[in-house]
Design a protein around this motif. Structure first.
Motif, PDB file in Angstrom:
ATOM      1  N   GLY A 131       0.804  -1.209   0.000  1.00  0.00           N
ATOM      2  CA  GLY A 131       0.000   0.000   0.000  1.00  0.00           C
ATOM      3  C   GLY A 131       0.841   1.265   0.000  1.00  0.00           C
ATOM      4  N   SER A 132       0.201   2.404  -0.008  1.00  0.00           N
ATOM      5  CA  SER A 132       0.912   3.682  -0.031  1.00  0.00           C
ATOM      6  C   SER A 132       1.563   3.954   1.321  1.00  0.00           C
ATOM      7  CB  SER A 132      -0.055   4.817  -0.378  1.00  0.00           C
ATOM      8  OG  SER A 132      -1.081   4.905   0.592  1.00  0.00           O
ATOM      9  N   PHE A 133       2.634   4.733   1.303  1.00  0.00           N
ATOM     10  CA  PHE A 133       3.338   5.065   2.541  1.00  0.00           C
ATOM     11  C   PHE A 133       3.947   6.449   2.420  1.00  0.00           C
ATOM     12  CE2 PHE A 133       6.474   3.134  -0.234  1.00  0.00           C
ATOM     13  CZ  PHE A 133       7.550   4.002  -0.133  1.00  0.00           C
ATOM     14  N   GLN A 134       4.386   6.980   3.550  1.00  0.00           N
ATOM     15  CA  GLN A 134       5.120   8.239   3.586  1.00  0.00           C
ATOM     16  C   GLN A 134       6.528   7.966   4.088  1.00  0.00           C
ATOM     17  OE1 GLN A 134       1.755  10.086   6.024  1.00  0.00           O
ATOM     18  NE2 GLN A 134       2.563  11.870   4.941  1.00  0.00           N
ATOM     19  N   ILE A 135       7.476   8.772   3.653  1.00  0.00           N
ATOM     20  CA  ILE A 135       8.859   8.587   4.086  1.00  0.00           C
ATOM     21  C   ILE A 135       9.112   9.362   5.385  1.00  0.00           C
ATOM     22  CG2 ILE A 135       9.652   8.243   1.736  1.00  0.00           C
ATOM     23  CD1 ILE A 135      10.769  11.116   1.816  1.00  0.00           C
ATOM     24  N   VAL A 136      10.184   8.986   6.077  1.00  0.00           N
ATOM     25  CA  VAL A 136      10.580   9.690   7.294  1.00  0.00           C
ATOM     26  C   VAL A 136      11.324  10.963   6.889  1.00  0.00           C
ATOM     27  CG1 VAL A 136      11.963   9.569   9.396  1.00  0.00           C
ATOM     28  CG2 VAL A 136      10.756   7.536   8.573  1.00  0.00           C
ATOM     29  N   PRO A 137      10.880  12.150   7.316  1.00  0.00           N
ATOM     30  CA  PRO A 137      11.570  13.395   6.944  1.00  0.00           C
ATOM     31  C   PRO A 137      13.006  13.409   7.460  1.00  0.00           C
ATOM     32  CG  PRO A 137       9.398  13.852   7.889  1.00  0.00           C
ATOM     33  CD  PRO A 137       9.688  12.401   8.136  1.00  0.00           C
ATOM     34  N   ALA A 138      13.934  13.805   6.595  1.00  0.00           N
ATOM     35  CA  ALA A 138      15.350  13.763   6.957  1.00  0.00           C
ATOM     36  C   ALA A 138      15.722  14.770   8.030  1.00  0.00           C
ATOM     37  CB  ALA A 138      16.209  14.012   5.713  1.00  0.00           C
ATOM     38  N   TRP A 139      14.997  15.875   8.101  1.00  0.00           N
ATOM     39  CA  TRP A 139      15.424  16.971   8.972  1.00  0.00           C
ATOM     40  C   TRP A 139      14.757  16.946  10.335  1.00  0.00           C
ATOM     41  CZ3 TRP A 139      19.521  17.915   6.585  1.00  0.00           C
ATOM     42  CH2 TRP A 139      19.559  17.921   5.192  1.00  0.00           C
ATOM     43  N   GLY A 140      14.172  15.814  10.706  1.00  0.00           N
ATOM     44  CA  GLY A 140      13.616  15.635  12.048  1.00  0.00           C
ATOM     45  C   GLY A 140      14.537  14.791  12.902  1.00  0.00           C
ATOM     46  N   LEU A 141      14.034  13.615  13.314  1.00  0.00           N
ATOM     47  CA  LEU A 141      14.825  12.712  14.152  1.00  0.00           C
ATOM     48  C   LEU A 141      16.113  12.228  13.474  1.00  0.00           C
ATOM     49  CD1 LEU A 141      12.178  10.491  16.003  1.00  0.00           C
ATOM     50  CD2 LEU A 141      13.641  12.289  16.941  1.00  0.00           C
ATOM     51  N   PRO A 142      16.113  11.947  12.152  1.00  0.00           N
ATOM     52  CA  PRO A 142      17.374  11.527  11.530  1.00  0.00           C
ATOM     53  C   PRO A 142      18.494  12.556  11.681  1.00  0.00           C
ATOM     54  CG  PRO A 142      15.538  10.962  10.110  1.00  0.00           C
ATOM     55  CD  PRO A 142      14.976  11.806  11.210  1.00  0.00           C
ATOM     56  N   LEU A 143      18.165  13.841  11.522  1.00  0.00           N
ATOM     57  CA  LEU A 143      19.175  14.883  11.699  1.00  0.00           C
ATOM     58  C   LEU A 143      19.635  14.942  13.150  1.00  0.00           C
ATOM     59  CD1 LEU A 143      20.829  17.276  10.695  1.00  0.00           C
ATOM     60  CD2 LEU A 143      18.835  18.740  11.140  1.00  0.00           C
ATOM     61  N   LEU A 144      18.688  14.833  14.079  1.00  0.00           N
ATOM     62  CA  LEU A 144      19.046  14.831  15.498  1.00  0.00           C
ATOM     63  C   LEU A 144      19.968  13.656  15.820  1.00  0.00           C
ATOM     64  CD1 LEU A 144      18.728  15.926  18.366  1.00  0.00           C
ATOM     65  CD2 LEU A 144      16.635  14.545  18.585  1.00  0.00           C
ATOM     66  N   ASN A 145      19.649  12.473  15.289  1.00  0.00           N
ATOM     67  CA  ASN A 145      20.492  11.311  15.532  1.00  0.00           C
ATOM     68  C   ASN A 145      21.876  11.474  14.893  1.00  0.00           C
ATOM     69  OD1 ASN A 145      19.156   9.625  17.253  1.00  0.00           O
ATOM     70  ND2 ASN A 145      18.202   8.387  15.675  1.00  0.00           N
ATOM     71  N   THR A 146      21.943  12.165  13.757  1.00  0.00           N
ATOM     72  CA  THR A 146      23.235  12.440  13.141  1.00  0.00           C
ATOM     73  C   THR A 146      24.098  13.301  14.054  1.00  0.00           C
ATOM     74  OG1 THR A 146      22.247  12.321  10.936  1.00  0.00           O
ATOM     75  CG2 THR A 146      24.383  13.433  11.121  1.00  0.00           C
TER      76      THR A 146
ATOM     77  N   ALA B 121       8.647   3.329  15.446  1.00  0.00           N
ATOM     78  CA  ALA B 121       7.254   3.253  15.881  1.00  0.00           C
ATOM     79  C   ALA B 121       6.389   4.227  15.078  1.00  0.00           C
ATOM     80  CB  ALA B 121       7.152   3.560  17.373  1.00  0.00           C
ATOM     81  N   HIS B 122       6.910   5.430  14.853  1.00  0.00           N
ATOM     82  CA  HIS B 122       6.178   6.424  14.064  1.00  0.00           C
ATOM     83  C   HIS B 122       6.012   5.957  12.619  1.00  0.00           C
ATOM     84  CE1 HIS B 122       4.766  10.262  12.586  1.00  0.00           C
ATOM     85  NE2 HIS B 122       5.794  10.347  11.752  1.00  0.00           N
ATOM     86  N   ALA B 123       7.079   5.376  12.048  1.00  0.00           N
ATOM     87  CA  ALA B 123       7.022   4.918  10.659  1.00  0.00           C
ATOM     88  C   ALA B 123       5.987   3.813  10.488  1.00  0.00           C
ATOM     89  CB  ALA B 123       8.399   4.431  10.212  1.00  0.00           C
ATOM     90  N   TYR B 124       5.948   2.873  11.415  1.00  0.00           N
ATOM     91  CA  TYR B 124       5.032   1.735  11.311  1.00  0.00           C
ATOM     92  C   TYR B 124       3.581   2.146  11.544  1.00  0.00           C
ATOM     93  CZ  TYR B 124       7.631  -2.560  10.440  1.00  0.00           C
ATOM     94  OH  TYR B 124       8.338  -3.574   9.836  1.00  0.00           O
ATOM     95  N   HIS B 125       3.348   2.966  12.564  1.00  0.00           N
ATOM     96  CA  HIS B 125       1.974   3.248  12.981  1.00  0.00           C
ATOM     97  C   HIS B 125       1.353   4.464  12.306  1.00  0.00           C
ATOM     98  CE1 HIS B 125       3.479   0.944  16.650  1.00  0.00           C
ATOM     99  NE2 HIS B 125       2.514   0.189  16.138  1.00  0.00           N
ATOM    100  N   SER B 126       2.187   5.414  11.867  1.00  0.00           N
ATOM    101  CA  SER B 126       1.637   6.646  11.304  1.00  0.00           C
ATOM    102  C   SER B 126       1.915   6.815   9.819  1.00  0.00           C
ATOM    103  CB  SER B 126       2.195   7.860  12.067  1.00  0.00           C
ATOM    104  OG  SER B 126       1.873   7.787  13.443  1.00  0.00           O
ATOM    105  N   LEU B 127       3.019   6.290   9.333  1.00  0.00           N
ATOM    106  CA  LEU B 127       3.412   6.498   7.937  1.00  0.00           C
ATOM    107  C   LEU B 127       3.176   5.277   7.063  1.00  0.00           C
ATOM    108  CD1 LEU B 127       6.836   8.331   8.526  1.00  0.00           C
ATOM    109  CD2 LEU B 127       4.544   9.337   8.308  1.00  0.00           C
ATOM    110  N   ASN B 128       2.801   4.138   7.664  1.00  0.00           N
ATOM    111  CA  ASN B 128       2.629   2.868   6.960  1.00  0.00           C
ATOM    112  C   ASN B 128       3.911   2.461   6.228  1.00  0.00           C
ATOM    113  OD1 ASN B 128       1.064   0.582   6.242  1.00  0.00           O
ATOM    114  ND2 ASN B 128       0.707   1.425   4.201  1.00  0.00           N
ATOM    115  N   LEU B 129       5.056   2.912   6.740  1.00  0.00           N
ATOM    116  CA  LEU B 129       6.342   2.526   6.185  1.00  0.00           C
ATOM    117  C   LEU B 129       6.848   1.321   6.973  1.00  0.00           C
ATOM    118  CD1 LEU B 129       8.757   3.013   4.308  1.00  0.00           C
ATOM    119  CD2 LEU B 129       9.665   4.605   6.019  1.00  0.00           C
ATOM    120  N   THR B 130       6.830   0.152   6.341  1.00  0.00           N
ATOM    121  CA  THR B 130       7.200  -1.092   7.011  1.00  0.00           C
ATOM    122  C   THR B 130       8.183  -1.870   6.137  1.00  0.00           C
ATOM    123  OG1 THR B 130       5.472  -2.482   6.017  1.00  0.00           O
ATOM    124  CG2 THR B 130       4.859  -1.179   7.970  1.00  0.00           C
TER     125      THR B 130
END
Length: 296
Positions: A152-167, A215-224
C-alpha cells in the motif's frame, strides 16, 4: 611455550602467547546451534521455537561473558606481548573491513534498485518490453513500493527531524570518545570516565530516538518492511546499523567498567582503541545512511 608454562601461569614475554585447551569455542557453537534452531522454528510458528531461541541466546551470552573474561584476565596478567598486540590490531582492521563490505552490499542493493531496476520497470533501456507488457502505468518515481504497490501507499521519514538529530548525536559521540582516548593517553582518569560515560549515554539516546522513529514509521506512515523495495532497503540498512550501535554501546559500557577498574594504561590500551575504531566506523556508516537513505 610449553603446556606446563601455560597451565601454571608462567609466561615468557618473548614468546607468542597461545591459550591451551579452551572449551569456549565448543560451547559457543552449541549455543549458536540451539539459538538458530529456535529462531527457525519460531519463524515457522512452532510452539517451542521462541523458548528455544531465548535459551540459546542466554547460553551464547553466558559463553561470551566467560570467554571475554578469560581474555581480559590474560591481558591484565601480562600474557600479551607486542607481537600479540599487533595481531589484535590486524584482526580488528580485518573485522572492520568485513563490516564495510557487509554494509557495501546493502548500499549496492539500494543503488541497483534506484539506478537500474526502477528505470527498467518504468520502460527505460532494456525494460521497454517489461514495462509495455506488465507495468504500462508504472512511472518509476523514487521512493517507490514497486509497480504492484506492495504494502500500500506510505510516507517517508523526513530527513530533517529525528534523523538529523540522531546524526548530531552520533557525531557528538565520536568527539566524546576521542576526548576520552586522549584523556587515557594523558593519564587523566576523571576526564576519561566522564567523556567515555557521555559516549555511552549518547549511544543509548541514539537508540531511543531510532526506536521512536520506527514506531512512528510503522503506525503513522505505513512505512514497514513490507512496503516494497524502499521499505525493505530502508529498514535493512537502518536496522542493521542500529544493531551495530547496540553492540558498540555495550562494548563501550564494558570498556568504561574496565577503565574504572584501572585495566588500561597510557601505553597499553588496545581494548579501548578497538572499540573506539568500531565506534568511528559506526559514525561513518550513519553519515552515508543519512545522505543516501534520508536526504537523497
Amino acid at each position: 611455550m610449553s603446556q606446563a608454562h601455560a597451565t601454571h601461569g608462567h609466561h615468557d614475554q618473548d614468546a607468542y602467547f597461545v591459550p591451551h585447551g579452551s572449551k569456549w569455542p565448543v560451547f559457543a557453537s552449541a549455543a549458536l546451534f540451539v539459538l538458530m534452531v529456535g529462531f527457525a522454528s519460531w519463524l515457522n510458528e512452532v510452539s517451542w521455537g521462541r523458548t528455544v531461541f531465548f535459551v540459546g541466546l542466554a547460553g551464547l551470552l553466558a559463553v561470551l561473558f566467560k570467554w571475554f573474561g578469560d581474555v581480559i584476565r590474560e591481558s591484565i596478567t601480562g600474557h600479551y606481548n607486542t607481537q600479540v598486540d599487533v595481531s589484535f590490531r590486524m584482526g580488528m582492521v580485518w573485522f572492520i573491513f568485513s563490516e564495510v563490505m557487509f554494509f557495501a552490499a546493502f548500499f549496492s542493493a539500494l543503488f541497483y534498485a534506484r539506478q537500474f531496476a526502477l528505470p527498467w520497470l518504468a520502460g527505460e533501456g532494456h525494460g521497454v518490453e517489461t514495462h509495455a507488457l506488465l507495468w504500462p502505468d508504472f512511472t518509476g518515481g523514487w521512493p517507490t513500493n514497486g509497480p504492484a504497490d506492495i504494502g500500500g501507499s506510505f510516507q517517508i521519514v523526513p530527513a530533517w527531524g529525528l534523523p538529523l538529530l540522531n546524526t548530531l548525536i552520533l557525531l557528538s559521540s565520536g568527539v566524546t570518545v576521542t576526548i576520552a582516548h586522549h584523556a587515557l593517553k594523558a593519564g587523566k582518569r576523571g576526564i576519561l570516565l566522564l567523556f567515555l560515560g557521555l559516549t555511552v549515554v549518547l549511544g543509548c539516546l541514539f537508540l531511543y530516538f531510532q526506536a521512536t522513529e520506527y514506531a512512528h514509521a510503522y503506525h503513522s506512515l505505513n512505512l514497514t518492511l513490507g512496503s516494497g523495495i524502499y521499505g525493505s532497503t530502508f529498514f535493512m540498512l537502518t536496522g542493521f546499523h542500529g544493531a551495530h550501535v547496540t553492540l558498540g554501546t555495550i562494548m563501550l559500557l564494558v570498556i568504561w567498567l574496565r577503565c574504572a577498574k584501572g585495566h588500561f594504561t597510557k601505553d597499553h590500551h588496545f581494548g579501548f582503541e578497538a572499540v573506539a575504531w568500531y565506534w568511528h566506523f559506526v559514525d561513518v556508516v550513519w553519515l552515508a545512511l543519512f545522505l543516501f537513505v534520508y536526504v537523497l
